[in-house]
Write a protein that holds these residues in place. Structure first.
Motif, PDB file in Angstrom:
ATOM      1  N   ASP A 251      19.839 -13.634   1.719  1.00 53.50           N
ATOM      2  CA  ASP A 251      20.533 -12.389   1.401  1.00 53.50           C
ATOM      3  C   ASP A 251      20.375 -11.364   2.510  1.00 53.50           C
ATOM      4  OD1 ASP A 251      21.651 -10.537  -1.021  1.00 53.50           O
ATOM      5  OD2 ASP A 251      20.098  -9.448   0.107  1.00 53.50           O
ATOM      6  N   HIS A 252      19.202 -11.327   3.104  1.00 55.09           N
ATOM      7  CA  HIS A 252      18.936 -10.404   4.206  1.00 55.09           C
ATOM      8  C   HIS A 252      17.893 -11.045   5.108  1.00 55.09           C
ATOM      9  CE1 HIS A 252      16.323  -9.510   0.794  1.00 55.09           C
ATOM     10  NE2 HIS A 252      15.413  -9.083   1.634  1.00 55.09           N
ATOM     11  N   LEU A 253      17.865 -10.596   6.339  1.00 54.06           N
ATOM     12  CA  LEU A 253      17.121 -11.286   7.392  1.00 54.06           C
ATOM     13  C   LEU A 253      16.170 -10.324   8.083  1.00 54.06           C
ATOM     14  CD1 LEU A 253      16.950 -13.979   8.967  1.00 54.06           C
ATOM     15  CD2 LEU A 253      18.840 -13.164  10.376  1.00 54.06           C
ATOM     16  N   PHE A 254      14.882 -10.730   8.150  1.00 56.53           N
ATOM     17  CA  PHE A 254      13.879  -9.994   8.924  1.00 56.53           C
ATOM     18  C   PHE A 254      13.606 -10.786  10.203  1.00 56.53           C
ATOM     19  CE2 PHE A 254      12.859  -9.016   4.451  1.00 56.53           C
ATOM     20  CZ  PHE A 254      12.892  -7.624   4.470  1.00 56.53           C
ATOM     21  N   VAL A 255      13.804 -10.166  11.359  1.00 54.84           N
ATOM     22  CA  VAL A 255      13.599 -10.845  12.638  1.00 54.84           C
ATOM     23  C   VAL A 255      12.550 -10.087  13.442  1.00 54.84           C
ATOM     24  CG1 VAL A 255      14.697 -11.751  14.711  1.00 54.84           C
ATOM     25  CG2 VAL A 255      16.015 -11.546  12.605  1.00 54.84           C
ATOM     26  N   HIS A 256      11.564 -10.811  13.968  1.00 51.59           N
ATOM     27  CA  HIS A 256      10.511 -10.161  14.743  1.00 51.59           C
ATOM     28  C   HIS A 256      11.102  -9.526  16.002  1.00 51.59           C
ATOM     29  CE1 HIS A 256       6.736  -9.650  17.025  1.00 51.59           C
ATOM     30  NE2 HIS A 256       6.201  -9.541  15.817  1.00 51.59           N
ATOM     31  N   GLU A 257      10.575  -8.360  16.333  1.00 51.91           N
ATOM     32  CA  GLU A 257      11.143  -7.577  17.435  1.00 51.91           C
ATOM     33  C   GLU A 257      11.113  -8.322  18.773  1.00 51.91           C
ATOM     34  OE1 GLU A 257       8.847  -4.003  17.697  1.00 51.91           O
ATOM     35  OE2 GLU A 257       7.021  -5.017  18.382  1.00 51.91           O
ATOM     36  N   MET A 348      17.330  -7.064   9.964  1.00 52.63           N
ATOM     37  CA  MET A 348      16.370  -5.987  10.136  1.00 52.63           C
ATOM     38  C   MET A 348      15.243  -6.431  11.064  1.00 52.63           C
ATOM     39  SD  MET A 348      16.415  -4.828   6.148  1.00 52.63           S
ATOM     40  CE  MET A 348      16.871  -6.488   5.643  1.00 52.63           C
ATOM     41  N   THR A 349      14.817  -5.549  11.935  1.00 53.15           N
ATOM     42  CA  THR A 349      13.752  -5.845  12.892  1.00 53.15           C
ATOM     43  C   THR A 349      12.405  -5.488  12.287  1.00 53.15           C
ATOM     44  OG1 THR A 349      15.286  -5.259  14.656  1.00 53.15           O
ATOM     45  CG2 THR A 349      12.968  -5.437  15.237  1.00 53.15           C
ATOM     46  N   TYR A 350      11.390  -6.321  12.536  1.00 54.80           N
ATOM     47  CA  TYR A 350      10.051  -5.975  12.073  1.00 54.80           C
ATOM     48  C   TYR A 350       9.052  -6.243  13.193  1.00 54.80           C
ATOM     49  CZ  TYR A 350       8.512 -10.848  11.428  1.00 54.80           C
ATOM     50  OH  TYR A 350       8.140 -12.157  11.631  1.00 54.80           O
ATOM     51  N   GLU A 353       4.037  -8.670  10.144  1.00 58.20           N
ATOM     52  CA  GLU A 353       4.430  -9.441   8.961  1.00 58.20           C
ATOM     53  C   GLU A 353       3.964  -8.783   7.666  1.00 58.20           C
ATOM     54  OE1 GLU A 353       1.031 -12.875   8.553  1.00 58.20           O
ATOM     55  OE2 GLU A 353       2.320 -12.927  10.314  1.00 58.20           O
ATOM     56  N   ALA A 354       2.904  -7.959   7.738  1.00 61.09           N
ATOM     57  CA  ALA A 354       2.423  -7.280   6.528  1.00 61.09           C
ATOM     58  C   ALA A 354       3.486  -6.344   5.958  1.00 61.09           C
ATOM     59  CB  ALA A 354       1.147  -6.497   6.838  1.00 61.09           C
ATOM     60  N   GLU A 355       4.272  -5.705   6.829  1.00 59.58           N
ATOM     61  CA  GLU A 355       5.310  -4.806   6.325  1.00 59.58           C
ATOM     62  C   GLU A 355       6.430  -5.600   5.655  1.00 59.58           C
ATOM     63  OE1 GLU A 355       8.505  -3.275   9.304  1.00 59.58           O
ATOM     64  OE2 GLU A 355       6.709  -3.575  10.540  1.00 59.58           O
ATOM     65  N   VAL A 356       6.726  -6.786   6.175  1.00 57.82           N
ATOM     66  CA  VAL A 356       7.750  -7.629   5.549  1.00 57.82           C
ATOM     67  C   VAL A 356       7.264  -8.101   4.182  1.00 57.82           C
ATOM     68  CG1 VAL A 356       9.073  -9.753   5.756  1.00 57.82           C
ATOM     69  CG2 VAL A 356       8.651  -8.349   7.771  1.00 57.82           C
ATOM     70  N   ILE A 357       6.032  -8.548   4.113  1.00 57.72           N
ATOM     71  CA  ILE A 357       5.472  -8.994   2.838  1.00 57.72           C
ATOM     72  C   ILE A 357       5.500  -7.865   1.816  1.00 57.72           C
ATOM     73  CG2 ILE A 357       3.310  -9.698   1.718  1.00 57.72           C
ATOM     74  CD1 ILE A 357       2.719 -11.289   4.330  1.00 57.72           C
ATOM     75  N   ALA A 358       5.153  -6.655   2.255  1.00 60.93           N
ATOM     76  CA  ALA A 358       5.165  -5.505   1.343  1.00 60.93           C
ATOM     77  C   ALA A 358       6.577  -5.225   0.837  1.00 60.93           C
ATOM     78  CB  ALA A 358       4.593  -4.272   2.043  1.00 60.93           C
ATOM     79  N   ALA A 385       1.199 -14.960   0.217  1.00 57.89           N
ATOM     80  CA  ALA A 385       1.174 -13.551  -0.181  1.00 57.89           C
ATOM     81  C   ALA A 385       2.406 -13.123  -0.966  1.00 57.89           C
ATOM     82  CB  ALA A 385       1.031 -12.667   1.063  1.00 57.89           C
ATOM     83  N   THR A 386       3.354 -14.034  -1.207  1.00 64.42           N
ATOM     84  CA  THR A 386       4.588 -13.700  -1.907  1.00 64.42           C
ATOM     85  C   THR A 386       4.811 -14.663  -3.073  1.00 64.42           C
ATOM     86  OG1 THR A 386       5.862 -15.099  -0.387  1.00 64.42           O
ATOM     87  CG2 THR A 386       5.683 -12.754   0.170  1.00 64.42           C
ATOM     88  N   THR A 387       5.788 -14.320  -3.901  1.00 62.75           N
ATOM     89  CA  THR A 387       6.182 -15.186  -5.011  1.00 62.75           C
ATOM     90  C   THR A 387       7.696 -15.350  -4.989  1.00 62.75           C
ATOM     91  OG1 THR A 387       4.354 -14.390  -6.384  1.00 62.75           O
ATOM     92  CG2 THR A 387       6.155 -15.490  -7.515  1.00 62.75           C
ATOM     93  N   SER A 388       8.157 -16.572  -5.203  1.00 64.46           N
ATOM     94  CA  SER A 388       9.595 -16.836  -5.279  1.00 64.46           C
ATOM     95  C   SER A 388       9.809 -18.131  -6.042  1.00 64.46           C
ATOM     96  CB  SER A 388      10.215 -16.947  -3.878  1.00 64.46           C
ATOM     97  OG  SER A 388       9.652 -18.027  -3.154  1.00 64.46           O
TER      98      SER A 388
END
Length: 464
Positions: A251-257, A348-350, A353-358, A385-388
């Protein structure tokens, strides 16, 4: 069909199921599954045409995502049915010495399958396979939003099964409401969380069990150690197959800077290779109807008006919408809150990884989570650290088609599981059977004499 017709059809199904309860064994279930497989193979050209009419769906994609998974599921069920149906022995305990225990799978009875519009053939016939394998009768209510496929399913089922074993009842919301008023033994629903709550409340009136396959905003993470070519290929396929109308699509994408620019270049190149003509690509399905197409256009307009940047504009021509990439998406935008269910991917840039998990954990639990990275420790940290409902590591969406894995959500994304043995269990009652052979328990039955009290005390000391 009016209310009286629906009530009569369900009553006939229940009566037929009651009459068949003792005779619908392994051979009969396998034969039913074989008839279903034969019908699917015989109707393949019609299935392709129906999905083309409803979605403009390319024939290879229909084969890959609708027909082959059904045939695989049938084959898997037929091969493993003997083991699934076999009673399972259970060990005893001190208070059940002298008894034998087993769990016997028993058909729940008469089941309702409410199918969605996004994969209208697969998600109607897939649950039917599990229902038949478990020995049930079933009503299928296909989606009215895909009328060609709905009519095809009704014709296919009528040709393969007697109406007191499987029947199809077509119609819209009013038909669904009447069906949910009937005393089904199990309800299998695939759709949105909002409608899932309505289905669960209706099932509760009859104390019917439910399986709810829902959805949500499934996140995808591209880490600093990802194979970017592999990630681009899998994400493009998982997101844009069926024009993004997939409940487990990223649905949405987090990509490391550190890899964002390189990854976006590879993703754009992969999209161009797969869907070079954008909205007019013959390899891209269409949006299901004008209302959903307008909703998607509105999400993009709202995001751009609030500061998002379009980094790839696939264009839109009515129900035809090409792959679209957005950057700088923020929480106040509708696209960040609403499940997209279309060929629009926010990137979205991150940095950490802690901010992505949050951010993932701040939302309702998703149906799927995807992680791309060659660093196993990093992947394990995210997964732990996540649930899905499910996780895909260095791939997308194909966890759905693994016959040995349960498919289902958690919390807002679903309840219960489907596919393979897990689907068989969903449509089965696990009946406990305890048989007495030489139980010593009567020795502590009343009256509670001194001797009985000593035996109870001894048992208590032994049990701790």
């Amino acid at each position: 069909m009016d209310r009286d017709g629906i009530v009569a059809r369900v009553a006939a199904l229940r009566a037929g199921n009651d009459a068949r309860r003792l005779t619908f064994g392994m051979a009969e279930r396998r034969a039913a599954l074989e008839r279903l497989a034969a019908a699917v193979k015989a109707e393949e050209a019609t299935i392709l045409a129906a999905l083309r009419e409803d979605f403009g769906k390319p024939a290879p994609e229909t084969v890959l995502t609708e027909i082959l998974p059904v045939l695989q599921e049938i084959g898997h069920a037929r091969r493993h049915l003997r083991a699934w149906m076999a009673p399972r022995r259970v060990g005893g305990s001190l208070n059940t010495l002298g008894t034998s225990a087993r769990i016997v799978p028993q058909a729940r009875g008469t089941c309702l399958i409410i199918a969605p519009w996004n994969y209208p053939f697969l998600l109607a016939i897939g649950p039917l396979i599990s229902a038949l394998a478990a020995g049930n009768a079933a009503v299928i209510k296909p989606s009215e939003m895909t009328p060609a496929t709905s009519a095809l399913i009704a014709r296919l089922v009528a040709g393969a099964f007697p109406p007191d074993l499987v029947t199809v009842i077509e119609g819209g919301r009013e038909v669904a409401e009447v069906l949910l008023d009937q005393p089904f033994d199990h309800v299998f629903f695939t759709g949105s969380p909002a409608v899932g709550r309505i289905v669960m409340a209706a099932a509760a009136k009859h104390l019917a069990s439910v399986t709810l396959e829902l959805g949500g905003k499934s996140p995808c993470i591209v880490g600093p150690g990802a194979d970017l070519d592999r990630a681009a290929a899998w994400i493009a396929f998982g997101k844009f197959a069926n024009a993004g109308q997939t409940c487990i699509a990223p649905d949405h994408l987090f990509v490391h800077e550190t890899v964002k620019d390189a990854f976006l270049g590879k993703l754009r190149a992969r999209i161009s290779r797969a869907y070079g003509a954008g909205a007019s690509s013959p390899h891209l399905a269409r949006i299901v109807n004008d209302g959903h197409a307008a909703r998607l256009a509105g999400l993009v307009r709202d995001a751009v008006a609030k500061g998002a940047r379009v980094v790839l504009d696939g264009g839109q021509d009515g129900r035809a919408m090409g792959p679209t990439l957005l950057e700088a998406v923020t929480p106040e935008m509708e696209i960040d809150r609403e499940e997209i269910f279309g060929p629009v991917l926010p990137v979205m840039t991150y940095r950490d990884e802690a901010e992505v998990i949050a951010r993932i954990n701040a939302r309702p639990k998703p149906l799927a989570l995807y992680v791309f990275d060659r660093d196993r420790a990093r992947v394990d940290r995210v997964v732990g650290a996540t649930t899905s409902g499910s996780v895909g590591v260095n791939l997308t969406v194909v966890q759905f088609s693994h016959a040995g894995l349960p498919f289902g959500g958690v919390g807002n994304s679903g309840l219960g599981a489907a596919h393979g043995e897990h689907g068989f269990r969903a449509f089965s009652h696990e009946r406990a059977v305890l048989a007495n052979r030489f139980s010593a328990l009567p020795a502590v039955f009343p009256p509670y004499t001194a001797g009985v009290k000593r035996l109870i005390g001894l048992a208590r000391r032994m049990l701790g």
